[in-house]
Scaffold this motif. Structure first.
Motif, PDB file in Angstrom:
ATOM      1  N   LEU A  23      30.833  29.637 -19.969  1.00  0.00           N
ATOM      2  CA  LEU A  23      30.483  30.074 -18.845  1.00  0.00           C
ATOM      3  C   LEU A  23      29.076  29.806 -18.600  1.00  0.00           C
ATOM      4  O   LEU A  23      28.391  29.773 -17.366  1.00  0.00           O
ATOM      5  CB  LEU A  23      30.931  31.717 -18.485  1.00  0.00           C
ATOM      6  CG  LEU A  23      32.161  31.893 -18.614  1.00  0.00           C
ATOM      7  CD1 LEU A  23      32.441  33.412 -18.120  1.00  0.00           C
ATOM      8  CD2 LEU A  23      32.723  30.798 -17.025  1.00  0.00           C
ATOM      9  N   GLY A  24      28.225  29.837 -19.733  1.00  0.00           N
ATOM     10  CA  GLY A  24      26.822  29.635 -19.374  1.00  0.00           C
ATOM     11  C   GLY A  24      26.341  28.192 -19.738  1.00  0.00           C
ATOM     12  O   GLY A  24      24.996  27.763 -19.699  1.00  0.00           O
ATOM     13  N   LYS A  25      27.334  27.294 -19.664  1.00  0.00           N
ATOM     14  CA  LYS A  25      27.111  26.011 -20.231  1.00  0.00           C
ATOM     15  C   LYS A  25      26.862  24.939 -19.166  1.00  0.00           C
ATOM     16  O   LYS A  25      27.615  25.250 -18.191  1.00  0.00           O
ATOM     17  CB  LYS A  25      28.023  25.429 -21.107  1.00  0.00           C
ATOM     18  CG  LYS A  25      28.128  23.925 -21.634  1.00  0.00           C
ATOM     19  CD  LYS A  25      29.197  23.379 -22.414  1.00  0.00           C
ATOM     20  CE  LYS A  25      29.139  24.080 -23.857  1.00  0.00           C
ATOM     21  NZ  LYS A  25      29.753  23.138 -24.848  1.00  0.00           N
ATOM     22  N   LEU A  26      25.718  24.185 -19.126  1.00  0.00           N
ATOM     23  CA  LEU A  26      25.446  23.287 -18.171  1.00  0.00           C
ATOM     24  C   LEU A  26      25.542  21.742 -18.606  1.00  0.00           C
ATOM     25  O   LEU A  26      24.885  21.750 -19.847  1.00  0.00           O
ATOM     26  CB  LEU A  26      24.084  23.589 -17.386  1.00  0.00           C
ATOM     27  CG  LEU A  26      24.051  24.882 -16.602  1.00  0.00           C
ATOM     28  CD1 LEU A  26      22.544  25.314 -16.207  1.00  0.00           C
ATOM     29  CD2 LEU A  26      25.199  25.087 -15.394  1.00  0.00           C
ATOM     30  N   TRP A  27      26.026  20.881 -18.034  1.00  0.00           N
ATOM     31  CA  TRP A  27      25.673  19.654 -17.989  1.00  0.00           C
ATOM     32  C   TRP A  27      24.487  18.839 -17.557  1.00  0.00           C
ATOM     33  O   TRP A  27      24.054  19.248 -16.238  1.00  0.00           O
ATOM     34  CB  TRP A  27      26.639  18.635 -17.710  1.00  0.00           C
ATOM     35  CG  TRP A  27      26.762  17.155 -18.141  1.00  0.00           C
ATOM     36  CD1 TRP A  27      27.126  16.486 -19.173  1.00  0.00           C
ATOM     37  CD2 TRP A  27      26.290  16.267 -17.254  1.00  0.00           C
ATOM     38  NE1 TRP A  27      26.920  15.363 -18.975  1.00  0.00           N
ATOM     39  CE2 TRP A  27      26.251  15.045 -17.858  1.00  0.00           C
ATOM     40  CE3 TRP A  27      25.512  15.985 -15.789  1.00  0.00           C
ATOM     41  CZ2 TRP A  27      26.167  13.807 -17.347  1.00  0.00           C
ATOM     42  CZ3 TRP A  27      25.243  14.989 -15.428  1.00  0.00           C
ATOM     43  CH2 TRP A  27      25.407  13.693 -16.057  1.00  0.00           C
ATOM     44  N   VAL A  28      23.546  18.284 -18.492  1.00  0.00           N
ATOM     45  CA  VAL A  28      22.334  17.668 -17.903  1.00  0.00           C
ATOM     46  C   VAL A  28      22.273  16.450 -17.965  1.00  0.00           C
ATOM     47  O   VAL A  28      22.440  15.860 -18.960  1.00  0.00           O
ATOM     48  CB  VAL A  28      20.963  18.459 -18.629  1.00  0.00           C
ATOM     49  CG1 VAL A  28      19.937  17.966 -17.733  1.00  0.00           C
ATOM     50  CG2 VAL A  28      21.170  20.029 -18.652  1.00  0.00           C
ATOM     51  N   GLY A  29      22.240  15.532 -16.915  1.00  0.00           N
ATOM     52  CA  GLY A  29      22.074  14.181 -16.982  1.00  0.00           C
ATOM     53  C   GLY A  29      20.854  13.320 -16.590  1.00  0.00           C
ATOM     54  O   GLY A  29      20.040  14.129 -16.166  1.00  0.00           O
TER      55      GLY A  29
END
Length: 139
Positions: A23-29
């Motif tokens: 739930l706290g995970k984000l993808w950064v590109g």
């Protein structure tokens, strides 16, 4: 030295089971080629407690990288997402980094063609965002 936190990523591929753990995970590109965990923690640590940073190997010809940033709570990830939506340049001149929830990106086996991430705001003046496909989840 310093590159010790590599490779130890047992549960990374399990994006299909909806668990509390991402739930706290984000993808950064759109990260610069020389990005480090320390850089990521400096930038994203202001929004909450970071549990894990996982920078993926560069696949794009441009050398741009992407990463997962894991916050300890959903709220912290949300705050970061909201703050980054207006645009944030990790390295001036490289263009804004992209921050998304992994679920938005990995819902299907998309190549790189889905240019329309029109999530409000629209003011990404940087132009050329194509050019790299979504990293593949499991093994």
């Amino acid at each position: 030295g310093g590159a010790t936190a590599r490779g130890g990523c047992g549960g990374c591929g399990g994006g299909d089971r909806p668990g509390r753990d991402n739930l706290g995970k984000l993808w950064v590109g759109n990260l610069p080629a020389e990005v480090t965990n320390e850089m990521m923690e400096r930038v994203f640590g202001g929004y909450g407690k970071i549990v894990e940073v996982n920078i993926l190997p560069a696949k794009a010809k441009s050398g741009q990288r992407c990463a997962f940033v894991n916050f300890s709570t959903f709220q912290e990830a949300d705050a970061c997402l909201a703050a980054m939506a207006s645009g944030y340049e990790l390295k001036p001149g490289e263009g804004d980094i992209k921050v998304e929830r992994p679920g938005d990106k990995f819902s299907g086996p998309k190549g790189g063609g889905g240019g329309g991430f029109g999530g409000g705001g629209g003011g990404f003046g940087g132009g050329g965002y194509g050019g790299y496909g979504a990293p593949k989840g499991g093994k």
